[in-house]
Design a protein around this motif. Structure first.
Motif, PDB file in Angstrom:
ATOM      1  N   ALA A 114       2.033   1.991   4.275  1.00 53.38           N
ATOM      2  CA  ALA A 114       3.454   1.467   4.819  1.00 53.38           C
ATOM      3  C   ALA A 114       4.345   2.614   4.585  1.00 53.38           C
ATOM      4  O   ALA A 114       5.318   2.722   5.466  1.00 53.38           O
ATOM      5  N   GLU A 115       4.657   3.235   3.588  1.00 56.40           N
ATOM      6  CA  GLU A 115       5.458   4.259   3.373  1.00 56.40           C
ATOM      7  C   GLU A 115       5.302   5.516   4.524  1.00 56.40           C
ATOM      8  O   GLU A 115       6.527   6.040   5.082  1.00 56.40           O
ATOM      9  N   MET A 116       4.338   5.741   4.648  1.00 55.32           N
ATOM     10  CA  MET A 116       3.804   7.050   5.752  1.00 55.32           C
ATOM     11  C   MET A 116       4.228   6.308   7.379  1.00 55.32           C
ATOM     12  O   MET A 116       5.095   6.985   8.038  1.00 55.32           O
ATOM     13  N   ALA A 117       4.097   4.887   7.482  1.00 54.66           N
ATOM     14  CA  ALA A 117       4.581   4.414   8.767  1.00 54.66           C
ATOM     15  C   ALA A 117       5.963   4.369   8.794  1.00 54.66           C
ATOM     16  O   ALA A 117       6.598   4.418   9.837  1.00 54.66           O
ATOM     17  N   ALA A 118       6.636   3.826   7.722  1.00 57.96           N
ATOM     18  CA  ALA A 118       8.076   4.062   7.711  1.00 57.96           C
ATOM     19  C   ALA A 118       8.675   5.395   8.081  1.00 57.96           C
ATOM     20  O   ALA A 118       9.724   5.638   8.670  1.00 57.96           O
ATOM     21  N   ARG A 119       8.044   6.622   7.495  1.00 56.33           N
ATOM     22  CA  ARG A 119       8.584   7.795   7.554  1.00 56.33           C
ATOM     23  C   ARG A 119       8.299   8.457   8.874  1.00 56.33           C
ATOM     24  O   ARG A 119       9.251   9.077   9.634  1.00 56.33           O
ATOM     25  N   HIS A 120       7.158   8.213   9.420  1.00 55.60           N
ATOM     26  CA  HIS A 120       6.459   9.139  10.407  1.00 55.60           C
ATOM     27  C   HIS A 120       6.005   8.135  11.566  1.00 55.60           C
ATOM     28  O   HIS A 120       5.320   8.817  12.609  1.00 55.60           O
TER      29      HIS A 120
ATOM     30  N   VAL B 165      -9.660  19.392   6.999  1.00 61.48           N
ATOM     31  CA  VAL B 165      -9.492  18.183   6.017  1.00 61.48           C
ATOM     32  C   VAL B 165      -8.349  18.841   4.957  1.00 61.48           C
ATOM     33  O   VAL B 165      -8.340  20.013   4.693  1.00 61.48           O
ATOM     34  N   LEU B 166      -7.436  17.848   4.859  1.00 60.13           N
ATOM     35  CA  LEU B 166      -6.379  17.922   3.951  1.00 60.13           C
ATOM     36  C   LEU B 166      -6.743  17.141   2.820  1.00 60.13           C
ATOM     37  O   LEU B 166      -7.241  15.877   3.105  1.00 60.13           O
ATOM     38  N   ASP B 167      -6.384  17.252   1.746  1.00 61.30           N
ATOM     39  CA  ASP B 167      -6.886  16.080   0.544  1.00 61.30           C
ATOM     40  C   ASP B 167      -5.581  16.094  -0.579  1.00 61.30           C
ATOM     41  O   ASP B 167      -4.982  17.012  -0.639  1.00 61.30           O
ATOM     42  N   ALA B 168      -5.506  14.867  -1.047  1.00 57.99           N
ATOM     43  CA  ALA B 168      -4.521  14.800  -2.208  1.00 57.99           C
ATOM     44  C   ALA B 168      -4.982  13.741  -3.269  1.00 57.99           C
ATOM     45  O   ALA B 168      -5.793  12.734  -2.836  1.00 57.99           O
ATOM     46  N   ALA B 169      -4.490  13.824  -4.466  1.00 54.50           N
ATOM     47  CA  ALA B 169      -5.097  12.930  -5.483  1.00 54.50           C
ATOM     48  C   ALA B 169      -4.469  11.433  -5.432  1.00 54.50           C
ATOM     49  O   ALA B 169      -4.739  10.637  -6.182  1.00 54.50           O
ATOM     50  N   SER B 170      -3.107  11.601  -5.114  1.00 48.86           N
ATOM     51  CA  SER B 170      -2.203  10.555  -5.152  1.00 48.86           C
ATOM     52  C   SER B 170      -1.568  10.308  -3.879  1.00 48.86           C
ATOM     53  O   SER B 170      -1.553  11.251  -3.052  1.00 48.86           O
ATOM     54  N   GLY B 171      -0.810   8.944  -3.728  1.00 47.90           N
ATOM     55  CA  GLY B 171      -0.076   8.776  -2.443  1.00 47.90           C
ATOM     56  C   GLY B 171       1.361   9.878  -2.591  1.00 47.90           C
ATOM     57  O   GLY B 171       1.583  10.110  -1.340  1.00 47.90           O
ATOM     58  N   GLU B 172       1.710   9.734  -3.727  1.00 50.54           N
ATOM     59  CA  GLU B 172       2.882  10.764  -3.843  1.00 50.54           C
ATOM     60  C   GLU B 172       2.819  12.206  -3.678  1.00 50.54           C
ATOM     61  O   GLU B 172       3.625  12.720  -2.866  1.00 50.54           O
TER      62      GLU B 172
ATOM     63  N   GLU C 273      -2.147   4.700 -11.361  1.00 52.53           N
ATOM     64  CA  GLU C 273      -0.777   3.938 -11.664  1.00 52.53           C
ATOM     65  C   GLU C 273       0.005   4.030 -10.798  1.00 52.53           C
ATOM     66  O   GLU C 273       1.051   3.194 -10.916  1.00 52.53           O
ATOM     67  N   GLY C 274       0.091   4.712  -9.899  1.00 52.43           N
ATOM     68  CA  GLY C 274       1.326   4.827  -8.798  1.00 52.43           C
ATOM     69  C   GLY C 274       0.875   4.064  -7.666  1.00 52.43           C
ATOM     70  O   GLY C 274       0.357   2.840  -7.927  1.00 52.43           O
ATOM     71  N   MET C 275       1.394   4.452  -6.567  1.00 54.03           N
ATOM     72  CA  MET C 275       1.469   3.452  -5.460  1.00 54.03           C
ATOM     73  C   MET C 275      -0.266   3.316  -5.039  1.00 54.03           C
ATOM     74  O   MET C 275      -0.913   4.348  -4.913  1.00 54.03           O
ATOM     75  N   ASP C 276      -0.505   2.255  -4.388  1.00 53.27           N
ATOM     76  CA  ASP C 276      -1.936   2.041  -3.977  1.00 53.27           C
ATOM     77  C   ASP C 276      -1.992   2.366  -2.526  1.00 53.27           C
ATOM     78  O   ASP C 276      -1.032   3.029  -1.947  1.00 53.27           O
ATOM     79  N   GLY C 277      -3.104   2.218  -1.953  1.00 54.16           N
ATOM     80  CA  GLY C 277      -3.643   2.850  -0.325  1.00 54.16           C
ATOM     81  C   GLY C 277      -2.598   1.954   0.351  1.00 54.16           C
ATOM     82  O   GLY C 277      -2.107   2.669   1.393  1.00 54.16           O
ATOM     83  N   LEU C 278      -2.323   0.689   0.395  1.00 54.58           N
ATOM     84  CA  LEU C 278      -1.593   0.065   1.453  1.00 54.58           C
ATOM     85  C   LEU C 278       0.067   0.425   1.410  1.00 54.58           C
ATOM     86  O   LEU C 278       0.656   0.413   2.179  1.00 54.58           O
ATOM     87  N   ARG C 279       0.455   0.536   0.099  1.00 55.33           N
ATOM     88  CA  ARG C 279       1.787   0.931  -0.098  1.00 55.33           C
ATOM     89  C   ARG C 279       2.089   2.302   0.435  1.00 55.33           C
ATOM     90  O   ARG C 279       2.919   2.877   1.343  1.00 55.33           O
ATOM     91  N   PHE C 280       0.978   3.215   0.026  1.00 50.72           N
ATOM     92  CA  PHE C 280       1.092   4.657   0.894  1.00 50.72           C
ATOM     93  C   PHE C 280       1.228   4.518   2.567  1.00 50.72           C
ATOM     94  O   PHE C 280       1.945   5.275   2.990  1.00 50.72           O
TER      95      PHE C 280
END
Length: 734
Positions: free
Chosen positions: A680-686, A640-647, A671-678
Motif C-alpha cells: 500500500a505504501e509503495m502504491a501511494a508513492r510510486h 534480483v533486488l532483495d530486502a529483509a523488511s519493508g522499510e 515487528e515492522g510493517m507487514d506485506g500488505l502495508r508495504f
C-alpha cells in the motif's frame, strides 16, 4: 223395374240379351241428356267419390272405436290392479306389529294402520287420510294419554316435535300415562314424504330400569367394599353438605369412633367437633375451606395438608360431584413427608458434592481446552515455522534442476525432492487437522461445477496412478453442487490419494450418482478392502491399516481430515468395503440448478518463456528463503533486488530511483510493517506495481484482505512452477 222387364223364367241367354239391350238404351238416353255442360255426369262422379270417402271415414271410425274399447278395457284392468295393490299394501301394513303412517310430500296423511296411535284412544277417530302433520302434532300434544315432561306445556312439546320433523331421520321415546313408552321412528322417503313407525318399548324400558337398579345396587356394594379396603379415608357429602357416606379408614385417621358417624350430620358440625385436634397446612385456612364447601357445583378441586397432632400429616383432596355434593379423601403421608425431608437433606449434601465435582470437572475441562488450544497453536506455529525452511529447501533444489549432474546425484536429488513433497503434504494435513479441531475453519458455500473439479483431479492424479501401474478413470458430470470448493476438492483429493496409495493392482474409479435432490460422489478402488471392525478406526488420526506404508506415503491423516471436513460442511460420508474386492467411499452433496461462476480456462502446459531483462524485488525476512529464491530467479535470468523488511525495501528504491517489474513480498516481515502495508505504501508513492504476497498463513481473513487489496496470494512452501508462471507473464521492461 228391371225385374218387370226380365222374366226370371227366361233362359240365361235371353236374360243377358235383354240386359244388353236395356244398357244400350240407357246409354243412349244418358248421352242425349247433356244439360249444356255435363253437370249430371259430374254430379254422378261426385256422388261416387263421396260414397268412397264416407266408406273410408266409416272404416276409420270403426278402428278408432275398437281402439277406444281396448283402451277402456286396459284402463279398467289397471284400475283393478291399482286397487288390488293398494289393498295388498293396506293388508301388508296392517300386519306390521308397529304403528305405521305415511304422509306425502305436502305433509298430508295418505294411509295408516290400526296400530298407529294405539296408545291415544282420543286420537283414533281423527287419523284419516287428509289429516295434515301439523294437526296431527297438535292433537297429540293435547292428548290426555301423553305424559309431558315436567315443566313443559303442550305448545312447547308441539314446537319441539315439529323441529324434530325437519330432520331426515329421527328416533325418540315418548312417555305415556300408566308408565308406558312408545318409540317413534321417523324417516323421509325418496319423493319427500314421511314414514312414521310407533313401537311399544314399555317392557324394554322397564327391564332396562330394573337391570339398572340391580347394577346400581351391585355398584353400591362394590363401592362400599372398595371404600372399606382402600388406604385412604373417604367421606361423601350431598349438595347440602350433609354426610351420606364414609369408610372405616376415615375413623382411624381422624380417631373418630364409627358410632359417632351418622347419616345427615353437617360438615360444619364435624369440623367444630374435631377442630382442636386438627391444624391446616400452609396456604389453607378454615375460612377458605368453608367458602369452598358453600361454593356449590361450580367449585374446582381442592388439595391441602392437614395435621393431626404433632405426629401425623394427612393429604386431603376434595372434589365436587355433578349433583352439587362433594367427596373428600384423607391420605396418611407422614412417612412420605419424613422421607422427603431426609431426601432433601441428602440432596443438599449431594448438591454440595455435585457442585464440588462440577467445579473440578470444569477445571479439568478448562485445562483440556487450554491444552487442546495450545496444541492447535503449537501445530499451527510449528507448521508455519517448518514451512519457511521447507520452502527454502524446495527452491534450492529447484535451482539445481536443469544442471548436469551425475546419475547418483540426480537420483539423490529426486529422492530429496520427493521427501520434501511428503513433508509438505504432512504439514498441510497437520494444519488442516488443527483448523478443523480448533473450530477456526471457515467455509464459503456456493455452486461448484463438478465437470471442472473432476477434470482437475483427473489431471492431478492421473500420472500418479499411472506411475503405480493403476488405471484411474474419472467419469465426467455436468451437475453442480452446493459446497465449499476448496474443502470439497481437499476431500476428494484425500479419498483419491488414499485409494491410489492402498491399491496394488487394478483401477480407481471416480463417479457421480444422482439421488433425488442429492449428488453422491463415489471413489471406488480394487484394493484389499477394509475389515468391518476397522471401518470406524480408519477415520482416526495417525491410524493406518497397512503397517508397511512409510511416512512418505502419509501419516494416516487423510481420512481424519475427510471426516471432519464432511462434518463441517454437513455432507454425509459413507463407506462400503468387501475384503479382497475393494472399497467405496461416498460423499453426499446437495445438488443445485444454479450454475457456478466460470472458473476461467484451465491452464495448459506451455514452454518456458525467457525472463531476461526482468527485475524482481524480494522482500523476505528469512535469510535462507531469500537466498534460495534469489538463486532460483537468477538461474532463470532474472535480475534480483532483495530486502529483509519493508522499510529497507522503501529506502533501497528511493536510493536506486528505479521500480522493479514486480514485488514478491512475505506477509510476515517481523515487528515492522507487514506485506500488505508495504504494498500500500509503495502504491501511494510510486503507483501500482505487479506483486504477490507470500505466506504460510492459510487463514480466510488474510485471503480476504489480499483479495480486497487486489493482490494474489502464494502459499508456502512455494511452488517453483507457479512462481515461474507469474514472472514469465510480466510485460518486458522497456
Amino acid at each position: 223395374m228391371i225385374d218387370t222387364l226380365i222374366n226370371p223364367a227366361d233362359p240365361p241367354e235371353r236374360q243377358t240379351q235383354k240386359l244388353l239391350t236395356i244398357a244400350q238404351v240407357l246409354m243412349r238416353r244418358v248421352e242425349q241428356i247433356t244439360d249444356d255442360s255435363g253437370a249430371a255426369y259430374a254430379q254422378f262422379q261426385r256422388a261416387a267419390m263421396l260414397e268412397d270417402q264416407v266408406r273410408e271415414r266409416t272404416r276409420d271410425l270403426e278402428r278408432a272405436l275398437d281402439l277406444l274399447n281396448d283402451s277402456n278395457a286396459r284402463l279398467a284392468e289397471a284400475n283393478r290392479a291399482t286397487e288390488a295393490a293398494r289393498q295388498n299394501l293396506a293388508n301388508a301394513i296392517e300386519t306390521i306389529q308397529e304403528g305405521f303412517a305415511l304422509f306425502d310430500a305436502d305433509d298430508v296423511l295418505v294411509m295408516c294402520n290400526s296400530r298407529f296411535g294405539m296408545h291415544m284412544l282420543d286420537l283414533r277417530d281423527h287419523l284419516k287420510p287428509g289429516l295434515t302433520f301439523g294437526d296431527y302434532v297438535d292433537r297429540v300434544s293435547r292428548s290426555r294419554f301423553l305424559e309431558l315432561p315436567a315443566g313443559e306445556s303442550p305448545e312447547e312439546w308441539a314446537v319441539a316435535r315439529r323441529r324434530r320433523h325437519q330432520d331426515r331421520h329421527v328416533i325418540f321415546n315418548v312417555r305415556m300415562v300408566w308408565d308406558r313408552w312408545v318409540q317413534v321412528s321417523e324417516h323421509r322417503t325418496a319423493d319427500g314424504g314421511t314414514v312414521i313407525l310407533q313401537t311399544d318399548v314399555t317392557e324394554i324400558i322397564r327391564l332396562e330400569r330394573s337391570e339398572r337398579g340391580k347394577m346400581l345396587d351391585d355398584q353400591a356394594r362394590v363401592i362400599r367394599a372398595t371404600l372399606d379396603h382402600i388406604s385412604q379415608g373417604v367421606c361423601i357429602f350431598d349438595a347440602e353438605a350433609r354426610l351420606v357416606g364414609w369408610n372405616q379408614r376415615l375413623g382411624q385417621l381422624l380417631t373418630i369412633p364409627m358410632a359417632r358417624f351418622r347419616m345427615g350430620v353437617s360438615f360444619d358440625a364435624i369440623l367444630d367437633r374435631y377442630r382442636p385436634d386438627l391444624a391446616f397446612g400452609e396456604g389453607m385456612t378454615e375460612a377458605r375451606l368453608g367458602d369452598w364447601v358453600e361454593g356449590g357445583g361450580a367449585r374446582g378441586a381442592l388439595r391441602f395438608e392437614l395435621r393431626r397432632g404433632p405426629d401425623m400429616i394427612m393429604d386431603v383432596f376434595a372434589q365436587a360431584m355433578p349433583d352439587g355434593g362433594f367427596v373428600m379423601s384423607f391420605t396418611d403421608v407422614t412417612a412420605e413427608r419424613a422421607a422427603i425431608e431426609a431426601l432433601s437433606r441428602a440432596n443438599e449434601t449431594l448438591e454440595a458434592r455435585v457442585m464440588e465435582r462440577t467445579l473440578e470437572l470444569e477445571d479439568a475441562l478448562g485445562h483440556a481446552e487450554r491444552a487442546n488450544a495450545s496444541r492447535s497453536r503449537f501445530v499451527a506455529a510449528a507448521s508455519h515455522d517448518l514451512l519457511q525452511p521447507l520452502s527454502a529447501a524446495k527452491l534450492f533444489i529447484s535451482s539445481i534442476g536443469d544442471e548436469e549432474l551425475a546419475p547418483g546425484a540426480r537420483t539423490a536429488l529426486d529422492k530429496a525432492q520427493n521427501a520434501l513433497l511428503s513433508v509438505e503434504g504432512i504439514l498441510g494435513a497437520l494444519l488442516d487437522i488443527s483448523k478443523l479441531e480448533s473450530g477456526r475453519a471457515a467455509v464459503s458455500v456456493g455452486p461448484v461445477r463438478l465437470d471442472l473439479l473432476l477434470a482437475r483431479l483427473n489431471d492431478e492424479f492421473g500420472p500418479i496412478a499411472a506411475a503405480r501401474g493403476l488405471r484411474l478413470r474419472v467419469v465426467p458430470s455436468r451437475l453442480s453442487v452446493m459446497s465449499d470448493p476448496a474443502y470439497l476438492r481437499r476431500i476428494l483429493q484425500n479419498l483419491i490419494g488414499n485409494a491410489i496409495r492402498y491399491t496394488d493392482a487394478g483401477r480407481v474409479l471416480v463417479g457421480v450418482r444422482r439421488r433425488g435432490g442429492m449428488v453422491r460422489i463415489e471413489v471406488r478402488d480394487t484394493g484389499p478392502g477394509i475389515p468391518e471392525e476397522e471401518q470406524d478406526n480408519i477415520f482416526k488420526e495417525f491410524h493406518r491399516l497397512n503397517a508397511r506404508a512409510s511416512a512418505s506415503e502419509g501419516m494416516g491423516l487423510g481420512l481424519a481430515i475427510v471426516e471432519r471436513a464432511c462434518a463441517l460442511l454437513g455432507h454425509p460420508l459413507g463407506l462400503t468395503s468387501q475384503i479382497g474386492h475393494g472399497t467405496c467411499f461416498m460423499v453426499q452433496v446437495p445438488m443445485t440448478e444454479t450454475t457456478a461462476p466460470p472458473d476461467g480456462p484451465r491452464p495448459s502446459p506451455s514452454p518456458r518463456r525467457p525472463m531476461q531483462n526482468r527485475i524482481v524485488f524480494l522482500v523476505e525476512n528469512d535469510g535462507d528463503l531469500r537466498r534460495a529464491m534469489g538463486l532460483l530467479l537468477e538461474k532463470w535470468g532474472v535480475s534480483v533486488l532483495d530486502a529483509a523488511s519493508g522499510e529497507e525495501a522503501l529506502d533501497l528504491i528511493e536510493e536506486l530511483g528505479i521500480l522493479p517489474d514486480c514485488f514478491i513480498v512475505d506477509h510476515n516481515l517481523g515487528e515492522g510493517m507487514d506485506g500488505l502495508r508495504f504494498l500500500a505504501e509503495m502504491a501511494a508513492r510510486h503507483g501500482a506495481v505487479p506483486a504477490r504476497i507470500v505466506t504460510a498463513d492459510r487463514r480466510p481473513e488474510l485471503r480476504a484482505a489480499c483479495a480486497e487489496a487486489g493482490v494474489d496470494l502464494m502459499i508456502k512452501p512455494l511452488d517453483a512452477r507457479a512462481l515461474e508462471s507469474f514472472i514469465a507473464g510480466l510485460p518486458v521492461s522497456a
